[in-house]
Design a protein around this motif. Structure first.
Motif, short mmCIF file in Angstrom:
data_model
loop_
_atom_site.label_atom_id
_atom_site.label_comp_id
_atom_site.label_asym_id
_atom_site.label_seq_id
_atom_site.Cartn_x
_atom_site.Cartn_y
_atom_site.Cartn_z
N GLU A 215 2.78 -8.23 -3.63
CA GLU A 215 3.53 -9.37 -3.10
C GLU A 215 4.64 -9.82 -4.04
N THR A 218 8.66 -9.30 -3.43
CA THR A 218 9.48 -10.14 -2.54
C THR A 218 10.85 -10.44 -3.13
N PRO A 260 2.06 -8.39 7.05
CA PRO A 260 3.28 -9.18 6.84
C PRO A 260 4.27 -8.50 5.90
N ASP A 261 3.77 -7.94 4.80
CA ASP A 261 4.67 -7.28 3.85
C ASP A 261 5.22 -5.98 4.42
N THR A 263 5.90 -5.31 7.67
CA THR A 263 6.97 -5.62 8.61
C THR A 263 8.21 -6.15 7.89
N LYS A 264 7.99 -6.92 6.81
CA LYS A 264 9.12 -7.42 6.01
C LYS A 264 9.87 -6.25 5.38
N TRP A 265 9.11 -5.28 4.85
CA TRP A 265 9.73 -4.11 4.24
C TRP A 265 10.54 -3.33 5.26
N GLY A 267 12.01 -4.50 7.90
CA GLY A 267 13.23 -5.26 8.15
C GLY A 267 14.25 -5.10 7.04
N GLU A 268 13.78 -5.05 5.79
CA GLU A 268 14.68 -4.86 4.65
C GLU A 268 15.36 -3.49 4.71
#
Length: 378
Positions: A215, A218, A260-261, A263-265, A267-268
C-alpha cells in the motif's frame, strides 16, 4: 530551489518497506500537485496564526487557496497547539515551543532532515504536532515513521537540555476530524532508530534491497512502471480471470484484500499510456487514440436563454440548492451548524464490504439491507 532529501521523512513509510524505491524515484520528475500547493498554503497560514498567538512577528501570507474552511481548520490547529503548550507549562514552567523547526536526523538516515510543524518540549516529554490539510488519506500517529524521524531530530537538539523520558506524536487532520496521538518511551524510540531504522536507511540510500510492493506504492512516483508491482498485480489478475464460482472462499478473500490496489494500478497504467500517446507521440502496438463519447452543451448559456425567451418559452430555468459541502464552505462550519444543523439528516449508507482493519463498526447485515431497500423505495 529547496533541497530535497533522498530519504525524506514524508516518504519514509515507503522506503522503509521498499528499500530501493528511494533511488528509483530520483529518475522521475517531482511534480507538485494542486493538493500539495493547497497544503503548503494551509501550513503557511498555520505558521502565521500560531506566531501571532505567541506574540511573534509575522506577516499574513496571501494565497489563492484561502477559504472559510481553511480559516477554520487553521484556527482549530492553533487552538489545539496552544492547549498542549499550556498543559506542558503546568508541569514545566520553562517549556519551549518551536514552529517550523528544521530537524536533522542524519545520524540515523544519510543526509536526513525535515521540518517539524510544531514541537513542544518540557522536562519529561517531547511533543511533536504535525498538521495535515489533506483529506484523501486518513493519517494515524501510531507507528508513524515520519513522526518518529521528526522526534529523533528533536531529541538530537534537546535531549541533553531536558530530562526527556517519553515522546508524544500528534497528527492534526481537521478535514477528516482526526486528531491522533501516540506516545512511546524515549529509549524505545532510540532502540528502533538504532536496530531497524539505521540499517534500512543505509541500504535504501545505496539503492540496495528488494522491491516490495504494497500500500506504500500509492505515493511512489515510480509505481506505474515498477516491475515488481506489475508482476504482483498480474499474478493476482490471473486469479481474477477465473469466474467466481471456480474460486475457493480463501482465494476470494485474498482477492478482496488486494482488489482496491489492483484496480487503482490498472487505472494508473491506462492514464500513463494515454498521456504517453497524447503528449509524447508514443504508439502502443495494438492500440490507437480515438475521440471518446461527448455530451452536448450550450456554447453560450446567456445567448441560449435570450433566444428561447424570444421564441416564447418561459419555463427554461431550474433552481436547486447548492451541494451541502459547498453550503458549509459558504457559511463556515460554525454558522452552518447553527443555521442548518437541525435540518440535516444522515441516512444509513449503502452496506459495503471492507477489511477488518477498518475502524467502522460492523452492522447487522439483515437489518441494514432492509433499511437501505426502504430508503431506495422512498
Amino acid at each position: 530551489m529547496a533541497k530535497h532529501a533522498v530519504l525524506s521523512a514524508s516518504g519514509s513509510h515507503r522506503w522503509l518497506n521498499c528499500l530501493p524505491s528511494a533511488r528509483l524515484e530520483l529518475e522521475y520528475e517531482d511534480k507538485e500537485t494542486e493538493a500539495a500547493r493547497e497544503g503548503t498554503a494551509a501550513h503557511a497560514l498555520c505558521e502565521h496564526k500560531l506566531k501571532k498567538a505567541l506574540k511573534q512577528r509575522s506577516r499574513r501570507p496571501v494565497s489563492e487557496y484561502d477559504t472559510d474552511e481553511m480559516e477554520e481548520c487553521t484556527d482549530a490547529y492553533v487552538q489545539f497547539v496552544l492547549e498542549q503548550y499550556e498543559k506542558a507549562k503546568e508541569s514545566c514552567s520553562d517549556s519551549v515551543i518551536l514552529i517550523e523547526q528544521h530537524l536533522d536526523f542524519s545520524c540515523y538516515v544519510p543526509e536526513g532532515f525535515g521540518t517539524g510543524d510544531c514541537i513542544i518540549i518540557s522536562d519529561s516529554t517531547l511533543h511533536i504536532v504535525d498538521f495535515k490539510y489533506g483529506q484523501g488519506v486518513l493519517v494515524e500517529a501510531e507507528e508513524n515513521p515520519q513522526m518518529k524521524l521528526y522526534a529523533l531530530g528533536a531529541l538530537e537538539i534537546y535531549d541533553s537540555l531536558y530530562d526527556i523520558s517519553s515522546v508524544s506524536m500528534t497528527i492534526f487532520q481537521p478535514r477528516r476530524e482526526n486528531v491522533s496521538t501516540w506516545t512511546l518511551g524515549r529509549d524505545e524510540l532510540l532502540s528502533w532508530a538504532r536496530d531497524e531504522l539505521k540499517p534500512k536507511a543505509d541500504m535504501a540510500y545505496r539503492g540496495e534491497g528488494e522491491y516490495v510492493p504494497g500500500e506504500w506504492c500509492t505515493f511512489c512516483k515510480a509505481a506505474v512502471k515498477c516491475r515488481a508491482r506489475a508482476e504482483e498485480k498480474m499474478s493476482l489478475a490471473q486469479k481474477e480471470l477465473r469466474l467466481p464460482p471456480l474460486l475457493t472462499d480463501t482465494e476470494i478473500e485474498e482477492i478482496l484484500a488486494v482488489l482496491p490496489d489492483l484496480t487503482k494500478w490498472a487505472g494508473e497504467i491506462i492514464a500513463y499510456a494515454t498521456d504517453a500517446a497524447l503528449n509524447h507521440g508514443k504508439q502502443w502496438s495494438g492500440f490507437k487514440v480515438v475521440e471518446g463519447r461527448s455530451v452536448r452543451r450550450y456554447k453560450d448559456p446567456d445567448a441560449v436563454a435570450k433566444a428561447a425567451i424570444a421564441a416564447g418559452y418561459k419555463d427554461i430555468y431550474r433552481q436547486s440548492l447548492i451541494p451541502m459541502t459547498e453550503m458549509q464552505k459558504l457559511m463556515g462550519k460554525a454558522e452552518f451548524d447553527e443555521v442548518l444543523g437541525g435540518l440535516i439528516e444522515k441516512p444509513p449508507g449503502k452496506p459495503t464490504l471492507v477489511p477488518m482493519s477498518d475502524k467502522r463498526r460492523p452492522i447487522n447485515v439483515i437489518d441494514a439491507t432492509n433499511e437501505f431497500e426502504e430508503i431506495k423505495e422512498d
